[in-house]
Scaffold this motif. Structure first.
Motif, PDB file in Angstrom:
ATOM      1  N   PHE A 124     -17.067  25.754  18.180  1.00 43.20           N
ATOM      2  CA  PHE A 124     -18.429  25.231  18.285  1.00 43.20           C
ATOM      3  C   PHE A 124     -19.077  25.722  19.571  1.00 43.20           C
ATOM      4  N   GLY A 125     -18.294  25.723  20.643  1.00 42.04           N
ATOM      5  CA  GLY A 125     -18.782  26.184  21.937  1.00 42.04           C
ATOM      6  C   GLY A 125     -17.700  26.971  22.644  1.00 42.04           C
ATOM      7  N   VAL A 126     -17.886  27.175  23.928  1.00 37.93           N
ATOM      8  CA  VAL A 126     -16.913  27.912  24.734  1.00 37.93           C
ATOM      9  C   VAL A 126     -15.752  26.976  25.060  1.00 37.93           C
ATOM     10  N   ARG A 134      -7.311  21.818   7.310  1.00 33.45           N
ATOM     11  CA  ARG A 134      -7.248  23.268   7.450  1.00 33.45           C
ATOM     12  C   ARG A 134      -8.149  23.688   8.605  1.00 33.45           C
ATOM     13  N   SER A 135      -7.672  24.632   9.407  1.00 31.76           N
ATOM     14  CA  SER A 135      -8.506  25.247  10.433  1.00 31.76           C
ATOM     15  C   SER A 135      -9.308  26.377   9.806  1.00 31.76           C
ATOM     16  N   CYS A 136     -10.580  26.447  10.147  1.00 29.15           N
ATOM     17  CA  CYS A 136     -11.471  27.484   9.608  1.00 29.15           C
ATOM     18  C   CYS A 136     -12.300  28.067  10.740  1.00 29.15           C
ATOM     19  N   HIS A 137     -12.669  29.337  10.557  1.00 29.17           N
ATOM     20  CA  HIS A 137     -13.493  30.026  11.553  1.00 29.17           C
ATOM     21  C   HIS A 137     -14.712  30.687  10.921  1.00 29.17           C
ATOM     22  N   ALA A 138     -14.949  30.407   9.646  1.00 30.74           N
ATOM     23  CA  ALA A 138     -16.109  30.961   8.952  1.00 30.74           C
ATOM     24  C   ALA A 138     -16.445  30.055   7.780  1.00 30.74           C
ATOM     25  N   HIS A 144     -11.267  33.391  23.079  1.00 33.69           N
ATOM     26  CA  HIS A 144     -10.607  33.476  21.777  1.00 33.69           C
ATOM     27  C   HIS A 144     -11.547  34.038  20.711  1.00 33.69           C
ATOM     28  N   LEU A 145     -12.674  33.354  20.500  1.00 35.33           N
ATOM     29  CA  LEU A 145     -13.682  33.783  19.535  1.00 35.33           C
ATOM     30  C   LEU A 145     -15.049  33.377  20.066  1.00 35.33           C
ATOM     31  N   PRO A 146     -16.105  34.122  19.715  1.00 37.29           N
ATOM     32  CA  PRO A 146     -17.439  33.700  20.144  1.00 37.29           C
ATOM     33  C   PRO A 146     -17.865  32.448  19.377  1.00 37.29           C
TER      34      PRO A 146
END
Length: 303
Positions: free
Chosen positions: A144-146, A120-124, A153-155
């Motif tokens: 994790f980084g840029v 699963r992809s997670c962002h939090a 996309h996301l910080p």
């Protein structure tokens, strides 16, 4: 009898999905994006080189491919000895499992033809806990980084998020802007390993990049070389049998010979006519060409 005052009945927690290959979830997971490959380089050939360098798991993205072309790609990659092939977002009978996006729920995929929902992809951190409760075998936590692949996309997440996510009890792979020089920082932050796309897909020598990444990662538990590992490919055909030597970076002659035998299997064309393209130029070749391409030297990178 009143239920007031009775302790709540704990809800059962599903067991983690079994990893569909020898050993547990790997320390290195490759995500594909053929659009980032050097001109003239094929995706199947590139992944085959990475397998010889020690790669054990790949998540196949390529959402723009025609379904037949994508199935042919998954089937060709599943023939590479020792490689666990995971289909991103969409189930496919040629894959060993499904990797879901953060917004997808596992219910209707759990018994799909592609096998178990593996990742699963997670962002939090909260999403990681939910994935663990749903029985994921691993998660990727990003960014994790840029990321050069998804600029803006996301910080990047705070490093503390990886230590908190690790407490959820599921292996967490750091994704986003990961290169060989970022592996130590990801591990120090609490990640089990790393998931990489652009650093390998854009590399002049993808296999060398995979080898460099693996050299910076702890070894993954592998079966004993005294007992050949066996696991069933979900493509039509007999079980794929291979010695554990195929799972190491060593390019043993026996490994190359077994790989050649696996790639020379007759092609199952019961799914329909030949599929569309797989190279960076036009997107496809038929399944036999994809299989043969894994054995053919690729044109040098001219970019």
């Amino acid at each position: 009898m009143s239920a007031v005052g009775q302790p709540p009945v704990p809800r059962p927690v599903p067991a983690p999905a079994p990893w569909p290959g020898p050993g547990g979830p790997p320390r290195l997971l490759l995500l594909t994006d053929r659009s980032q490959l050097s001109l003239g380089r094929s995706l199947v050939g590139t992944v085959a080189e990475c397998v010889e360098a020690g790669l054990r798991a790949v998540v196949v993205r390529e959402p723009d491919l025609h379904p037949r072309a994508r199935h042919a790609l998954l089937a060709a990659l599943a023939r590479l000895p020792g490689l666990v092939v995971i289909s991103s977002r969409l189930p496919d009978p040629a894959a060993h499992g499904v990797h879901l996006a953060a917004h997808q729920r596992p219910g209707r995929w759990a018994t799909s033809a592609a096998g178990p929902v593996v990742g699963r992809s997670c962002h939090a951190v909260g999403e990681v806990r939910s994935a663990a409760a749903e029985g994921a075998a691993y998660v990727v936590l990003s960014p994790f980084g840029v990321s050069l692949s998804k600029p803006g996309h996301l910080p990047p997440l705070p490093r503390t998020a990886y230590a908190e996510a690790a407490d959820a009890g599921v292996p967490v792979l750091a994704l986003g802007g990961i290169g060989r020089d970022d592996v130590a920082a990801a591990l120090d932050a609490g990640a089990h390993g790393v998931a990489v796309m652009g650093a390998v897909m854009r590399a002049r020598d993808p296999a060398a990049e995979v080898a460099a990444l693996l050299a910076r990662l702890p070894p993954t538990r592998l079966p004993s070389t005294r007992c050949p590992a066996t696991w069933a490919s979900r493509t039509r055909g007999p079980t794929t049998r291979f010695p554990a030597a195929h799972l190491t970076p060593a390019r043993a002659p026996a490994a190359r010979a077994t790989r050649a035998r696996e790639l020379s299997r007759p092609v199952d064309r019961s799914a329909g006519p030949p599929a569309p393209p797989l190279t960076r130029h036009d997107g496809a070749v038929d399944e036999r060409t994809a299989r043969d391409d894994a054995r053919r030297p690729t044109r040098p990178d001219l970019t």
